[in-house]
Design an enzyme around this catalytic site. Structure first.
Site, PDB file in Angstrom:
ATOM      1  N   LYS A 178       0.852  -1.188   0.000  1.00 16.10           N
ATOM      2  CA  LYS A 178       0.000   0.000   0.000  1.00 16.10           C
ATOM      3  C   LYS A 178       0.885   1.234   0.000  1.00 16.10           C
ATOM      4  O   LYS A 178       1.665   1.458   0.924  1.00 16.10           O
ATOM      5  CB  LYS A 178      -0.900  -0.019   1.237  1.00 16.10           C
ATOM      6  CG  LYS A 178      -1.787   1.201   1.340  1.00 16.10           C
ATOM      7  CD  LYS A 178      -2.820   1.028   2.418  1.00 16.10           C
ATOM      8  CE  LYS A 178      -3.661   2.274   2.570  1.00 16.10           C
ATOM      9  NZ  LYS A 178      -4.646   2.132   3.645  1.00 16.10           N
ATOM     10  N   ARG A 188     -10.832   9.716   1.892  1.00 14.62           N
ATOM     11  CA  ARG A 188     -10.723  10.367   3.205  1.00 14.62           C
ATOM     12  C   ARG A 188     -11.847  11.376   3.398  1.00 14.62           C
ATOM     13  O   ARG A 188     -12.313  11.587   4.516  1.00 14.62           O
ATOM     14  CB  ARG A 188      -9.338  10.999   3.354  1.00 14.62           C
ATOM     15  CG  ARG A 188      -8.252   9.940   3.425  1.00 14.62           C
ATOM     16  CD  ARG A 188      -6.840  10.512   3.511  1.00 14.62           C
ATOM     17  NE  ARG A 188      -5.856   9.445   3.380  1.00 14.62           N
ATOM     18  CZ  ARG A 188      -4.554   9.652   3.208  1.00 14.62           C
ATOM     19  NH1 ARG A 188      -4.082  10.890   3.181  1.00 14.62           N
ATOM     20  NH2 ARG A 188      -3.731   8.626   3.083  1.00 14.62           N
ATOM     21  N   LYS A 201       0.810   9.794   6.121  1.00 21.17           N
ATOM     22  CA  LYS A 201       0.965   8.386   6.492  1.00 21.17           C
ATOM     23  C   LYS A 201       2.265   7.789   5.953  1.00 21.17           C
ATOM     24  O   LYS A 201       2.393   6.588   5.815  1.00 21.17           O
ATOM     25  CB  LYS A 201      -0.262   7.600   5.997  1.00 21.17           C
ATOM     26  CG  LYS A 201      -1.586   8.099   6.574  1.00 21.17           C
ATOM     27  CD  LYS A 201      -2.750   7.158   6.265  1.00 21.17           C
ATOM     28  CE  LYS A 201      -4.047   7.684   6.896  1.00 21.17           C
ATOM     29  NZ  LYS A 201      -5.179   6.755   6.700  1.00 21.17           N
ATOM     30  N   GLU A 217       7.339  -6.667   1.242  1.00 22.11           N
ATOM     31  CA  GLU A 217       6.125  -6.554   2.063  1.00 22.11           C
ATOM     32  C   GLU A 217       5.162  -7.709   1.771  1.00 22.11           C
ATOM     33  O   GLU A 217       4.567  -8.281   2.673  1.00 22.11           O
ATOM     34  CB  GLU A 217       5.395  -5.226   1.784  1.00 22.11           C
ATOM     35  CG  GLU A 217       6.134  -3.978   2.243  1.00 22.11           C
ATOM     36  CD  GLU A 217       5.963  -3.701   3.741  1.00 22.11           C
ATOM     37  OE1 GLU A 217       5.269  -4.464   4.418  1.00 22.11           O
ATOM     38  OE2 GLU A 217       6.563  -2.707   4.211  1.00 22.11           O
ATOM     39  N   LYS A 232      -2.156  -1.440  -3.920  1.00 16.73           N
ATOM     40  CA  LYS A 232      -3.023  -0.270  -3.860  1.00 16.73           C
ATOM     41  C   LYS A 232      -2.208   0.999  -3.875  1.00 16.73           C
ATOM     42  O   LYS A 232      -1.213   1.034  -3.166  1.00 16.73           O
ATOM     43  CB  LYS A 232      -3.821  -0.387  -2.553  1.00 16.73           C
ATOM     44  CG  LYS A 232      -4.695   0.772  -2.214  1.00 16.73           C
ATOM     45  CD  LYS A 232      -5.309   0.511  -0.881  1.00 16.73           C
ATOM     46  CE  LYS A 232      -6.115   1.733  -0.500  1.00 16.73           C
ATOM     47  NZ  LYS A 232      -6.498   1.702   0.873  1.00 16.73           N
ATOM     48  N   SER A 258     -10.300   5.509  -4.695  1.00 18.48           N
ATOM     49  CA  SER A 258     -11.241   6.613  -4.860  1.00 18.48           C
ATOM     50  C   SER A 258     -10.783   7.649  -5.884  1.00 18.48           C
ATOM     51  O   SER A 258     -11.557   8.076  -6.742  1.00 18.48           O
ATOM     52  CB  SER A 258     -11.476   7.272  -3.505  1.00 18.48           C
ATOM     53  OG  SER A 258     -10.243   7.685  -2.925  1.00 18.48           O
ATOM     54  N   TYR A 297     -15.032   1.183  -7.222  1.00 17.59           N
ATOM     55  CA  TYR A 297     -16.317   1.845  -6.951  1.00 17.59           C
ATOM     56  C   TYR A 297     -17.252   1.697  -8.135  1.00 17.59           C
ATOM     57  O   TYR A 297     -18.441   1.951  -8.024  1.00 17.59           O
ATOM     58  CB  TYR A 297     -16.070   3.330  -6.607  1.00 17.59           C
ATOM     59  CG  TYR A 297     -15.247   3.458  -5.345  1.00 17.59           C
ATOM     60  CD1 TYR A 297     -15.845   3.386  -4.100  1.00 17.59           C
ATOM     61  CD2 TYR A 297     -13.854   3.552  -5.398  1.00 17.59           C
ATOM     62  CE1 TYR A 297     -15.079   3.425  -2.937  1.00 17.59           C
ATOM     63  CE2 TYR A 297     -13.082   3.591  -4.248  1.00 17.59           C
ATOM     64  CZ  TYR A 297     -13.709   3.528  -3.021  1.00 17.59           C
ATOM     65  OH  TYR A 297     -12.952   3.543  -1.874  1.00 17.59           O
TER      66      TYR A 297
HETATM   67  C1  PBG Z   1      -7.455   3.373   5.401  1.00 22.83           C
HETATM   68  C2  PBG Z   1      -7.831   3.093   4.015  1.00 22.83           C
HETATM   69  C3  PBG Z   1      -7.641   4.019   2.973  1.00 22.83           C
HETATM   70  C4  PBG Z   1      -8.216   3.438   1.847  1.00 22.83           C
HETATM   71  C5  PBG Z   1      -8.720   2.173   2.201  1.00 22.83           C
HETATM   72  N1  PBG Z   1      -8.452   1.975   3.561  1.00 22.83           N
HETATM   73  C6  PBG Z   1      -7.108   5.389   2.970  1.00 22.83           C
HETATM   74  C7  PBG Z   1      -5.826   5.726   3.600  1.00 22.83           C
HETATM   75  O1  PBG Z   1      -4.939   4.896   3.761  1.00 22.83           O
HETATM   76  O2  PBG Z   1      -5.712   6.891   3.970  1.00 22.83           O
HETATM   77  C8  PBG Z   1      -8.283   4.119   0.513  1.00 22.83           C
HETATM   78  C9  PBG Z   1      -9.279   3.651  -0.448  1.00 22.83           C
HETATM   79  C10 PBG Z   1      -9.601   4.611  -1.523  1.00 22.83           C
HETATM   80  O3  PBG Z   1      -8.965   5.669  -1.704  1.00 22.83           O
HETATM   81  O4  PBG Z   1     -10.547   4.316  -2.250  1.00 22.83           O
HETATM   82  N2  PBG Z   1      -6.875   2.461   6.176  1.00 22.83           N
END
Ligand code: PBG
Length: 308
Positions: A178, A188, A201, A217, A232, A258, A297
């Protein structure tokens, strides 16, 4: 007849945002076409998704500010939104898989996935809470637990916690690779962690510059007991999917996040191209890269197009 890759509804996983008000729907300004749904609305969409042959729903809660705390305790409340939604969907659409997200960001006042000491993430203390969160979700009926928090060692700890309580059959889909990405912006917004988020993060999510780190990982998460792994975001990281797929013999998923969905929508709204065509072309790209499944989505839109 000569198509090398084929997209089917079973490849698709639909991420959904759950609202506390059961009959309400809310638009998300940064992600046109996606709504936050109250449980009644969500159950109706889940039935539709099941009929369309979508394989699973990934649930994300929109937690009211009044329930957010420093320690994210609402994450292991057995009556929380995720548990209620899981039970209701299981009754109404038993064929569809339920994937629940393990991370504290929707539940914390600071918007981070883990516990903080000043601005430092506490890895091991966080894992204890994540195990409680995962067990809480398994007890409610989740089929797949998906840790998205990126703490070190969490897959092994969650696996152990689940097995100890008799949940050997609950699978773990780890968000193994990730990246610290701007493409999570609309998410968010959707769960309300953006305004809360202090800092970024980058201490626990990966640098977009790295490939070998992703392989490490993934390797660690598989060794710790992950049944499936995820990369991701999706579209900018399909090279990672390909490398993971070629190297490891585990089901490999990617998340069209997203911001990726929003990018297609906004461009289509500006007349750049047709939304549905762009969605289908992008999803085929995931298949070409080697994905066994795609979180998007656009799952219901795509499944409808595949059926018609
Ligand atoms: C948080 C999480 C995130 C997403 C899925 N789980 C956002 C982040 O790490 O800030 C993102 C999914 C998306 O953007 O559609 N643990």
């Amino acid at each position: 007849m000569v198509a090398e890759n084929l997209l089917t509804p079973a490849d698709l996983i639909w991420p959904a945002f759950i609202l506390e008000a059961a009959d309400k729907t809310e638009d998300i300004a940064t992600m046109p076409g996606v709504q936050r749904l109250g449980i009644e609305k969500l159950v109706a969409r889940a039935k539709e998704a099941q009929e369309l042959g979508v394989s699973a729903i990934a649930l994300f809660p929109v937690v009211p500010t009044s329930k957010k705390t420093e320690g994210g305790e609402e994450s292991f409340n057995p009556m929380n939104l995720i548990c209620n939604a899981t039970k209701r969907i299981k009754e109404a659409a038993p064929e569809i898989g339920i994937i629940t997200d393990v991370a504290l960001d929707p539940y914390t006042t600071h918007g981070h996935d883990g516990l903080l000491d000043d601005d430092k993430i506490l890895n091991d203390e966080t894992i204890e809470v994540l195990c409680k969160q995962a067990l809480n979700q398994a007890k409610a009926g989740a089929d797949i637990i998906a840790p998205s928090d990126m703490m070190d060692g969490r897959v092994a700890a969650i696996r152990q916690a689940l097995d100890a309580e008799g949940f050997e059959d609950v699978a773990i889909m780890s968000y193994a690779a990730k990246y610290a990405s701007c493409f999570y912006g609309p998410f968010r917004d959707a769960v309300g962690s953006k305004s809360a988020l202090k800092g970024d993060k980058k201490t626990y999510q990966m640098s977009p510059a790295n490939t070998d780190e992703a392989i490490r990982e993934v390797q660690l998460d598989i060794a710790e007991g992950a049944d499936m792994v995820m990369v991701k975001p999706g579209m900018p990281y399909l090279d990672i999917v390909r490398r993971v797929k070629e190297r490891f013999n585990v089901p490999t998923f990617a998340y069209q996040v997203s911001g990726e969905y929003a990018m297609l929508r906004h461009a289509a709204d500006q007349g750049c191209f047709d939304f549905e065509t762009s969605l289908m072309e992008s999803l085929l790209g995931f298949k070409r890269a080697g994905c066994n499944g795609i979180l998007t989505y656009g799952a219901l839109d795509a499944a409808k197009l595949l059926k018609s």
